[in-house]
Design an enzyme around this catalytic site. Structure first.
Site, mmCIF file in Angstrom:
data_model
loop_
_atom_site.group_PDB
_atom_site.id
_atom_site.type_symbol
_atom_site.label_atom_id
_atom_site.label_comp_id
_atom_site.label_asym_id
_atom_site.label_seq_id
_atom_site.Cartn_x
_atom_site.Cartn_y
_atom_site.Cartn_z
ATOM 1 N N HIS A 1 -27.270 -18.937 24.211
ATOM 2 C CA HIS A 1 -28.702 -18.557 24.145
ATOM 3 C C HIS A 1 -29.470 -19.382 25.177
ATOM 4 C CE1 HIS A 1 -32.554 -17.742 21.601
ATOM 5 N NE2 HIS A 1 -32.906 -18.227 22.774
ATOM 6 N N HIS B 1 -32.749 -19.136 28.409
ATOM 7 C CA HIS B 1 -33.767 -18.407 29.172
ATOM 8 C C HIS B 1 -33.695 -18.857 30.626
ATOM 9 C CE1 HIS B 1 -35.743 -16.990 25.472
ATOM 10 N NE2 HIS B 1 -35.287 -18.136 24.990
ATOM 11 N N LYS C 1 -31.245 -7.916 21.604
ATOM 12 C CA LYS C 1 -32.009 -8.972 20.951
ATOM 13 C C LYS C 1 -33.208 -8.398 20.216
ATOM 14 C CE LYS C 1 -33.694 -13.211 20.455
ATOM 15 N NZ LYS C 1 -33.375 -14.587 20.782
ATOM 16 N N HIS D 1 -34.369 -13.339 16.888
ATOM 17 C CA HIS D 1 -35.358 -14.408 16.711
ATOM 18 C C HIS D 1 -35.852 -14.241 15.278
ATOM 19 C CE1 HIS D 1 -38.557 -17.302 17.913
ATOM 20 N NE2 HIS D 1 -39.068 -16.789 16.801
ATOM 21 N N HIS E 1 -31.084 -19.941 17.218
ATOM 22 C CA HIS E 1 -31.856 -21.187 17.093
ATOM 23 C C HIS E 1 -32.356 -21.437 15.674
ATOM 24 C CE1 HIS E 1 -35.175 -18.395 17.552
ATOM 25 N NE2 HIS E 1 -35.239 -18.433 18.863
ATOM 26 N N ASP F 1 -31.206 -22.569 23.811
ATOM 27 C CA ASP F 1 -32.573 -22.051 23.857
ATOM 28 C C ASP F 1 -33.386 -22.797 24.917
ATOM 29 O OD1 ASP F 1 -34.742 -20.424 23.278
ATOM 30 O OD2 ASP F 1 -35.396 -21.647 21.579
HETATM 31 N N1 LIG Z 1 -37.943 -20.918 21.928
HETATM 32 C C1 LIG Z 1 -39.137 -20.929 22.470
HETATM 33 O O1 LIG Z 1 -39.996 -21.685 22.008
HETATM 34 N N2 LIG Z 1 -39.456 -20.160 23.527
HETATM 35 C C2 LIG Z 1 -38.652 -19.142 24.137
HETATM 36 C C3 LIG Z 1 -38.590 -17.877 23.335
HETATM 37 C C4 LIG Z 1 -37.712 -17.976 22.105
HETATM 38 O O2 LIG Z 1 -36.514 -18.174 22.197
HETATM 39 O O3 LIG Z 1 -38.220 -17.803 20.985
HETATM 40 C C5 LIG Z 1 -39.226 -18.835 25.521
HETATM 41 O O4 LIG Z 1 -38.862 -17.802 26.103
HETATM 42 O O5 LIG Z 1 -40.019 -19.638 26.029
HETATM 43 ZN ZN LIG Z 2 -34.895 -18.498 23.067
HETATM 44 ZN ZN LIG Z 3 -36.552 -17.188 19.918
#
Ligand SMILES: NC(=O)N[C@@H](CC(=O)O)C(=O)O
Ligand SMILES: [Zn+2]
Ligand SMILES: [Zn+2]
Length: 345
Positions: A16, A18, A101, A138, A176, A249
Site C-alpha cells: 500500500h 501513494h 480500491k 479504506h 492501514h 501508506d
Molecule cells: N493515509 C492518508 O492519510 N492519506 C492518503 C490517503 C489514504 O490512504 O487514506 C493520501 O493519499 O494522502
Molecule cells: Zn493510503
Molecule cells: Zn486510506
C-alpha cells in the site's frame, strides 16, 4: 543475550503506497524502488485511476521514473466509483491490474469520486470475485455523526462485515488498520481476509501527535488512536499471523500542505520504511518476525512469488534528514531529524 547487530531479510514489498504523479515521481518512485521490490500503487490521483487505460498509462509514467538498473515493479490498482461496472473490472483484470480500491466518498485524501453506497458496486465486486481481483478498502465511514476515532470500527460493523459474507470467495485487504477492533476482526475472519499495517501506527499513538503541541506530520487517516490500539497492532504485526503484512501508506504532501491551518492527511515514510518497521519490531522484541510480515505474507496472499533478493540491516544509529525535496517543493519525512537504530547497507 547480546542484541543482534545485523539482520538479513528477503527483499520486502509494499502492499500500500501513494506515488502521486508528475514531478513527484522521481522522489516517490526513487524511494520506493530503493526500499522495495514491488509495490501496490494507490489510485487516488486527481482525477483517479478508474479503468484499464488509466492504470496502464499511470504504470508507464511510474516506470519512466524508476532509476536505471532497478527492477522495481509497480502493481496497479483501479479506484472504485459508483459507476464501476463488471466490464470495467474484467478489462482491468485483463490488463494486469491486481486490485480495486474502495474509498468511501469523502473518507480521505482525494476520495471525492469514491463510492457513496457499497450497494452500487455489488456487480463490480461480483466480477472481482469471479476473476480473482483483490478488494482493498479504506475502512472508515464518513457520516458526520460518527466520531473520527470510531469511524474504522463502524465501517467494519456496517460495511465490511456484510461484504465479507456476501462475497465468500473475494480476497479482501483492510488497509492501514488502526484499532484493536480491526486486528480482532481480521484475525477472526474467514480465509482470504487480510490487513496491512503501517510503520507509523506501530510506532505512535495519538499522544505523539497531540501532547505538548500539535504535530501535523503525524496526522494521517485513519487517525492515530490510543496506546491500547497501538499495542493491539504491534501484537498483530509481530504475531507471525500471515493475515497481517506490510503496507506503508507512505503518502507525501508538501511541507506547505502539512504545516498550515487545515493540513492534509498523510505521512511520508517511504524514505526509511523498513528501518522504521525494524525499530517497531525490535521494541516489541520480535525482530525475528519482521521477515514474514515484510516479505513473505504479502506475496503469499496475492498469489505472487516471494522475492529472491535480500537486504541487510545493521545496528548503526543514523539520523533522518530534516527535509527532502519533491519536485520544487519541500517534503518532510516522518521522523525527520530523529535517530533510528537500524540502517540499510
Ligand atoms: N493515509 C492518508 O492519510 N492519506 C492518503 C490517503 C489514504 O490512504 O487514506 C493520501 O493519499 O494522502
Ligand atoms: Zn493510503
Ligand atoms: Zn486510506
Amino acid at each position: 543475550m547480546e542484541p543482534k547487530q545485523q539482520i538479513t531479510l528477503r527483499k520486502p514489498d509494499d502492499w500500500h503506497i501513494h506515488l502521486r504523479d508528475g514531478t513527484a515521481l522521481p522522489r516517490t518512485v526513487g524511494d520506493a524502488a530503493d526500499q522495495f521490490q514491488r509495490a501496490i500503487v494507490m489510485p487516488n490521483l486527481v482525477p483517479p485511476v478508474v479503468n484499464a487505460a488509466d492504470a496502464l498509462a499511470y504504470k508507464s509514467r511510474i516506470q519512466a521514473a524508476i532509476p536505471e538498473g532497478n527492477a522495481f515493479t509497480p502493481l496497479m490498482v483501479i479506484y472504485l466509483t459508483d459507476n464501476t461496472t463488471a466490464e470495467v473490472v474484467q478489462q482491468a483484470h485483463a490488463a494486469g491490474v491486481v486490485a480495486a480500491k474502495l474509498y468511501p466518498a469523502g473518507a480521505t485524501t482525494n476520495s471525492d469520486s469514491g463510492v457513496t453506497d457499497v450497494a452500487n458496486i455489488y456487480p463490480a465486486l461480483e466480477a472481482m470475485q469471479s476473476c480473482g481481483m483483490k478488494l482493498l478498502l479504506h475502512g472508515e465511514v464518513t457520516t458526520s455523526d460518527i466520531d473520527i476515532f470510531d469511524r474504522e470500527r463502524v465501517f467494519i460493523e456496517n460495511i465490511l462485515g456484510p461484504v465479507v459474507d456476501d462475497f465468500p470467495n473475494l480476497k479482501i485487504v483492510l488497509e492501514h488498520i488502526t484499532t484493536a477492533h480491526a486486528a480482532e476482526f481480521v484475525a477472526q475472519a474467514r480465509a482470504g481476509v487480510a490487513a496491512t499495517i503501517t510503520a507509523h501506527h506501530l510506532l505512535y499513538n495519538r499522544n505523539h501527535m497531540l501532547v505538548g503541541g500539535i504535530r501535523p506530520h503525524y496526522y494521517c487517516l485513519p487517525i492515530l488512536k490510543r496506546g491500547y490500539h497501538q499495542n493491539a497492532l504491534i501484537e498483530a504485526a509481530t504475531s507471525g499471523n500471515p493475515k497481517f503484512f506490510l503496507g506503508t501508506d507512505s503518502a507525501p504532501h508538501t511541507q506547505g500542505k502539512k504545516e498550515t491551518s487545515c493540513g492534509c492527511a498523510g505521512c511520508y515514510t517511504a524514505f526509511s520504511a523498513i528501518e522504521l518497521y525494524a525499530e517497531a519490531f525490535e521494541r516489541a522484541g520480535k525482530l525475528d518476525k519482521l521477515e514474514g510480515f515484510a516479505s513473505d505474507f504479502g506475496p503469499d496472499f496475492y498469489g505472487l512469488p516471494r522475492n529472491t533478493d535480500t537486504i541487510t540491516l545493521v545496528r548503526e544509529p543514523w539520523t533522518l534528514p530534516a527535509g527532502l525535496q519533491m519536485g520544487d517543493d519541500a517534503l518532510i519525512p516522518l521522523a525527520a531529524g530523529e535517530t533510528l537504530n537500524w540502517r540499510r547497507v
